[in-house]
Write a protein that holds these residues in place. Structure first.
Motif, PDB file in Angstrom:
ATOM      1  N   ASP A  55       0.831  -1.207   0.000  1.00 53.38           N
ATOM      2  CA  ASP A  55       0.000   0.000   0.000  1.00 53.38           C
ATOM      3  C   ASP A  55       0.866   1.258   0.000  1.00 53.38           C
ATOM      4  OD1 ASP A  55      -2.589   1.225   0.090  1.00 53.38           O
ATOM      5  OD2 ASP A  55      -2.215   1.721   2.183  1.00 53.38           O
ATOM      6  N   ARG A  56       1.943   1.233   0.751  1.00 53.95           N
ATOM      7  CA  ARG A  56       2.846   2.391   0.794  1.00 53.95           C
ATOM      8  C   ARG A  56       3.446   2.674  -0.579  1.00 53.95           C
ATOM      9  NH1 ARG A  56       7.999   2.476   0.678  1.00 53.95           N
ATOM     10  NH2 ARG A  56       8.240   0.274   1.252  1.00 53.95           N
ATOM     11  N   VAL A  57       3.712   1.619  -1.344  1.00 53.02           N
ATOM     12  CA  VAL A  57       4.345   1.774  -2.653  1.00 53.02           C
ATOM     13  C   VAL A  57       3.341   2.165  -3.729  1.00 53.02           C
ATOM     14  CG1 VAL A  57       5.579   0.544  -4.494  1.00 53.02           C
ATOM     15  CG2 VAL A  57       6.238   0.218  -2.096  1.00 53.02           C
ATOM     16  N   PHE A  58       2.126   1.616  -3.681  1.00 53.90           N
ATOM     17  CA  PHE A  58       1.190   1.742  -4.809  1.00 53.90           C
ATOM     18  C   PHE A  58      -0.035   2.619  -4.531  1.00 53.90           C
ATOM     19  CE2 PHE A  58       3.467  -2.206  -5.679  1.00 53.90           C
ATOM     20  CZ  PHE A  58       3.791  -2.037  -7.017  1.00 53.90           C
ATOM     21  N   SER A  59      -0.225   3.084  -3.333  1.00 54.60           N
ATOM     22  CA  SER A  59      -1.424   3.849  -3.021  1.00 54.60           C
ATOM     23  C   SER A  59      -1.541   5.105  -3.875  1.00 54.60           C
ATOM     24  CB  SER A  59      -1.417   4.253  -1.542  1.00 54.60           C
ATOM     25  OG  SER A  59      -2.513   5.109  -1.257  1.00 54.60           O
ATOM     26  N   THR A  60      -2.752   5.364  -4.367  1.00 56.60           N
ATOM     27  CA  THR A  60      -3.018   6.622  -5.083  1.00 56.60           C
ATOM     28  C   THR A  60      -3.598   7.670  -4.142  1.00 56.60           C
ATOM     29  OG1 THR A  60      -5.206   5.812  -5.752  1.00 56.60           O
ATOM     30  CG2 THR A  60      -3.372   5.452  -7.282  1.00 56.60           C
ATOM     31  N   TYR A  61      -3.597   7.380  -2.831  1.00 55.35           N
ATOM     32  CA  TYR A  61      -4.088   8.317  -1.828  1.00 55.35           C
ATOM     33  C   TYR A  61      -2.958   8.863  -0.957  1.00 55.35           C
ATOM     34  CZ  TYR A  61      -8.605   6.429  -3.151  1.00 55.35           C
ATOM     35  OH  TYR A  61      -9.717   6.055  -3.872  1.00 55.35           O
TER      36      TYR A  61
END
Length: 273
Positions: A55-61
């Motif tokens: 999530d840290r690498v790919f999150s768009t938020y």
């Protein structure tokens, strides 16, 4: 999946913007979880750690995610987390396999949101849960990520995961149940999250399927083809010849149902919405 089995250890956390539960089914005679807990609990924790890293690498938020930094030109691919290159390869292959029904570039920049959840859960299951199946007291392991499932079972066991396919018109009702030992189940459509699937060819929401459920060996593939099915629409099963699905079900906005096994349609049901 059932959640009332006294032989099941379950932990739930909010990760990647959704509730994710990790399930470990213990063998007969293992009602006392003290023996299993010292090995199982740390493995479950590693699953959640893995998903938080993704999530840290790919999150768009998150403004500091690798994906958004790449989009803004603040980061070069060679300097990004190695997972980005792995997912880039997956996304490129997915666009080709689906003949453009899935694209991580439809916004004009690399956004693999529609692929990365299934990929991440699949990777975390293989790395941290599957090794538990070598323990004598572990029968099966699985992850439920917002209703999408990656499931594994000890080959020597007769355990089967029983998965219900919810009726998108009535989430308290079940249209069908399927038994899975090793495999994945993913559902896409408008029932849970509204018009969130976008047709890459038009940039507009896909509306011709209310619910698409796909069973495959890998959750990344099940998730991908469920999305592709929503984009293709209820009346188009031409993509089945290209897909690596075991079985699946489509529900139209008007309540009609289509089911298939492999690349062969087996059921068409007319029903009112």
């Amino acid at each position: 999946m059932r959640h009332d089995d006294p032989r099941r250890l379950v932990e739930v956390e909010q990760v990647m913007g959704m509730p994710i539960s990790v399930h470990v089914v213990l063998g007969h005679g293992a009602h006392d979880t003290d023996r299993a807990a010292p090995v199982v609990r740390p493995a479950i924790g590693r699953v959640f750690d893995h998903l938080r890293t993704v999530d840290r690498v790919f999150s768009t938020y998150r403004a500091d995610s690798d994906v958004l930094r790449l989009a803004r030109g603040e980061l070069e691919l060679v300097d990004a987390d190695p997972m980005v290159e792995d997912v880039l390869r997956e996304a490129t292959a997915a666009e080709v396999a689906t003949r453009g029904r899935f694209s991580a570039w439809w916004r004009g920049w690399f956004d693999p949101t529609g692929l990365v959840k299934g990929w991440a859960v699949e990777q975390a299951t293989a790395a941290h849960l599957a090794p538990l199946l070598s323990e004598p007291y572990v029968t099966a392991v699985g992850v439920n990520a917002g209703g999408d499932l990656q499931l594994r079972t000890d080959p020597a066991s007769d355990w089967r995961w029983r998965v219900g396919i919810a009726d998108p018109a009535d989430r308290t009702a079940v249209l069908a149940t399927i038994d899975v030992d090793d495999g994945a189940v993913a559902t896409s459509g408008t029932a849970e999250r509204g018009l969130h699937v976008v047709d890459p060819a038009t940039g507009r929401p896909a509306t011709r399927v209310r619910s698409a459920t796909v069973v495959a060996d890998r959750l990344s593939h099940a998730d991908l083809w469920a999305t592709a099915a929503v984009v293709a629409g209820f009346d188009d099963l031409g993509w089945l010849a290209d897909a690596d699905t075991a079985q699946g079900m489509l529900v139209a906005p008007d309540g009609r149902i289509r089911r298939w096994t492999g690349s062969t349609e087996v059921t068409v049901v007319e029903r009112s919405a």
